[in-house]
Design a protein around this motif. Structure first.
Motif, short mmCIF file in Angstrom:
data_model
loop_
_atom_site.label_atom_id
_atom_site.label_comp_id
_atom_site.label_asym_id
_atom_site.label_seq_id
_atom_site.Cartn_x
_atom_site.Cartn_y
_atom_site.Cartn_z
N LYS A 1 0.67 -1.20 0.28
CA LYS A 1 0.12 0.08 -0.12
C LYS A 1 0.76 1.28 -0.20
O LYS A 1 0.43 2.32 -0.31
CB LYS A 1 -0.88 0.04 1.30
CG LYS A 1 -1.77 -1.09 1.24
CD LYS A 1 -3.02 -1.04 2.47
CE LYS A 1 -4.18 -1.98 2.14
NZ LYS A 1 -4.96 -1.97 3.47
N THR A 2 2.11 1.13 0.37
CA THR A 2 2.95 2.41 0.37
C THR A 2 4.23 1.92 -0.17
O THR A 2 4.51 0.62 -0.29
CB THR A 2 3.05 2.92 1.92
OG1 THR A 2 3.81 1.57 2.76
CG2 THR A 2 2.09 3.17 2.87
N THR A 3 5.07 2.90 -0.66
CA THR A 3 6.27 2.64 -1.37
C THR A 3 7.18 3.73 -0.94
O THR A 3 7.07 4.65 -0.36
CB THR A 3 5.97 2.58 -2.91
OG1 THR A 3 7.30 2.16 -3.26
CG2 THR A 3 5.94 3.97 -3.46
N LEU A 4 8.47 3.37 -1.05
CA LEU A 4 9.58 4.28 -0.86
C LEU A 4 10.17 4.93 -2.09
O LEU A 4 10.47 4.17 -2.95
CB LEU A 4 10.77 3.70 -0.26
CG LEU A 4 11.94 4.48 0.40
CD1 LEU A 4 11.97 5.38 1.35
CD2 LEU A 4 13.18 3.65 0.31
N ILE A 5 10.10 6.04 -2.19
CA ILE A 5 10.61 7.05 -3.56
C ILE A 5 11.97 7.66 -3.15
O ILE A 5 11.94 8.49 -1.83
CB ILE A 5 9.46 7.70 -4.04
CG1 ILE A 5 8.13 7.03 -4.38
CG2 ILE A 5 10.12 8.69 -5.36
CD1 ILE A 5 7.28 7.79 -4.79
N GLU A 6 12.96 7.68 -3.84
CA GLU A 6 14.37 8.07 -3.33
C GLU A 6 14.70 8.96 -4.48
O GLU A 6 14.46 9.01 -5.76
CB GLU A 6 15.26 6.99 -3.55
CG GLU A 6 14.73 5.92 -2.55
CD GLU A 6 15.67 4.81 -2.78
OE1 GLU A 6 16.65 4.39 -2.33
OE2 GLU A 6 14.92 3.61 -3.34
N ASP A 7 15.37 9.95 -4.02
CA ASP A 7 16.01 11.08 -4.73
C ASP A 7 15.19 12.17 -5.17
O ASP A 7 14.03 12.15 -5.39
CB ASP A 7 16.76 10.49 -6.04
CG ASP A 7 17.94 9.53 -5.55
OD1 ASP A 7 18.57 9.77 -4.45
OD2 ASP A 7 17.89 8.71 -6.31
N VAL A 8 15.93 13.29 -5.60
CA VAL A 8 14.99 14.55 -5.82
C VAL A 8 14.15 14.52 -6.99
O VAL A 8 12.98 14.69 -6.82
CB VAL A 8 15.81 15.81 -5.75
CG1 VAL A 8 15.22 17.06 -6.16
CG2 VAL A 8 16.72 15.97 -4.44
N GLU A 9 14.84 14.07 -8.13
CA GLU A 9 13.97 14.12 -9.31
C GLU A 9 12.67 13.27 -9.32
O GLU A 9 11.55 13.75 -9.46
CB GLU A 9 14.72 13.84 -10.38
CG GLU A 9 13.96 13.99 -11.69
CD GLU A 9 14.74 13.80 -13.13
OE1 GLU A 9 14.29 13.50 -14.22
OE2 GLU A 9 15.69 13.25 -12.92
#
Length: 270
Positions: A30-38
Motif C-alpha cells: 500500500k505504500t512505497t519508498l521513493i528516492e532522490d530529488v527528481e
C-alpha cells in the motif's frame, strides 16, 4: 523556508514505517519508498500522495523540493544520518526519500481514454529497460504502456521508480497477462497492432505515414514477440541495421519507433 524538525530517535514511527517498506517481500503493498530529488518531484507533480518526505541531516534539504512540499502540503523532516545509514544498511543510501501511498493500479480503460499510441512490452523483464521506456514513452507522446510477463507485481517497485526517475506515475502503466493484452488490442476499434520484428515487412520509417492509432508491440531481445500477438498483428515492422548487429536494446528500439510517430502523437496529444 521553514525550520525542519529532525528525527533523532529510532523509535520515531517514521523510522519503523520506512523499515517496513524496505523489506524484501510484502504481501500487501500500500505504500512505497521513493528516492532522490527528481523522482520525488515528478511523483508529487503526478499527484502521488505522500505521507512524509525526509532528508539526511548530513546534507541540506534540497530547496526546490522543500518549496514544492510547502506548496503542496507534503510534510517534510530531516533525519539523523546515523539512522539513515542503519535503515539502508547494505544498500544504496539515498540522502532524500519519501514514503508515498501507492496509487490504484492503472487499467486498460485509462489508456483507452488517451489518444496516443500504446507501447506493449512482451516478456521484457529487465527493470532498467522498462524504466527507460517509461521515460521515452512519456516524452514522445505515447498514451500508456502494457507490461506482459514482466515479473513485476506492482509499478511501485523501487527499481522501476529509480530507473524511470519517478515518471512511472505520469502515464498509465498496466500489468497484464498475454490474454488480457490481446483482448485489449482486439477490442479497440480505433487501434491496430504493429509488431516489431527483425524480419518485418514495413520499415520503421513507414510508421510515420500511418494515420491511425497503433499498439506497438516489442518482444524481448532473445524471445521476440509471442505468437498470440503475431496472430492479431496488422503489420510487422523492422528497424534496418547492419547485418553484423543481432539486435538493438529494446529501450532503443522503442525510442526509434516512437520518434517516427511523434508527428501523429504530438498532434493528438495537444
Amino acid at each position: 523556508m521553514a525550520d525542519l524538525e529532525t528525527i533523532t530517535s529510532k523509535s520515531d514511527p517514521a523510522v519503523q514505517r520506512i523499515a517496513d517498506v524496505t523489506k524484501g517481500s510484502r504481501s500487501n503493498i500500500k505504500t512505497t519508498l521513493i528516492e532522490d530529488v527528481e523522482p520525488l518531484m515528478q511523483s508529487i507533480a503526478a499527484g502521488v500522495e505522500f505521507i512524509e518526505i525526509y532528508s539526511s541531516d548530513a546534507a541540506p534539504f534540497p530547496p526546490e523540493l522543500l518549496e514544492l512540499c510547502e506548496r503542496e502540503g507534503v510534510p517534510a523532516r530531516l533525519m539523523e544520518s546515523g539512522i539513515v545509514n542503519q535503515l539502508f544498511k547494505g544498500e544504496r543510501k539515498a540522502k532524500t526519500f519519501g514514503i508515498a501511498r501507492v496509487p490504484r493500479p492503472a487499467k486498460f480503460a485509462d489508456i483507452a481514454r488517451r489518444s496516443g499510441d500504446v507501447v506493449i512490452l512482451d516478456g521484457v523483464k529487465i527493470v532498467g529497460n522498462i524504466g527507460a521506456i517509461v521515460r521515452t514513452s512519456l516524452a514522445l507522446g505515447a498514451a500508456g504502456i502494457v507490461l506482459v510477463d514482466s515479473d513485476l507485481s506492482t509499478i511501485a517497485d523501487r527499481r522501476l521508480l529509480r530507473s524511470s526517475r519517478g515518471y512511472v506515475f505520469s502515464l498509465p502503466v498496466v500489468l497484464a497477462d498475454r490474454e488480457q493484452a490481446v483482448d485489449f488490442v482486439r477490442g479497440a476499434e480505433d487501434m491496430s497492432l504493429a509488431v516489431m520484428d527483425a524480419h518485418g515487412d514495413l520499415p520503421v520509417r513507414g510508421l510515420g505515414d500511418l494515420r491511425g492509432r497503433l499498439a506497438l508491440l516489442f518482444g524481448s531481445e532473445k524471445g521476440g514477440p509471442s505468437d498470440p500477438f503475431r496472430d492479431v498483428a496488422a503489420a510487422t515492422v523492422t528497424i534496418p541495421m547492419f547485418s553484423s548487429t543481432e539486435s538493438l536494446n529494446v529501450s532503443v528500439s522503442v525510442g526509434i519507433t516512437l520518434h517516427e510517430r511523434t508527428q501523429r502523437n504530438f498532434a493528438v496529444g495537444r
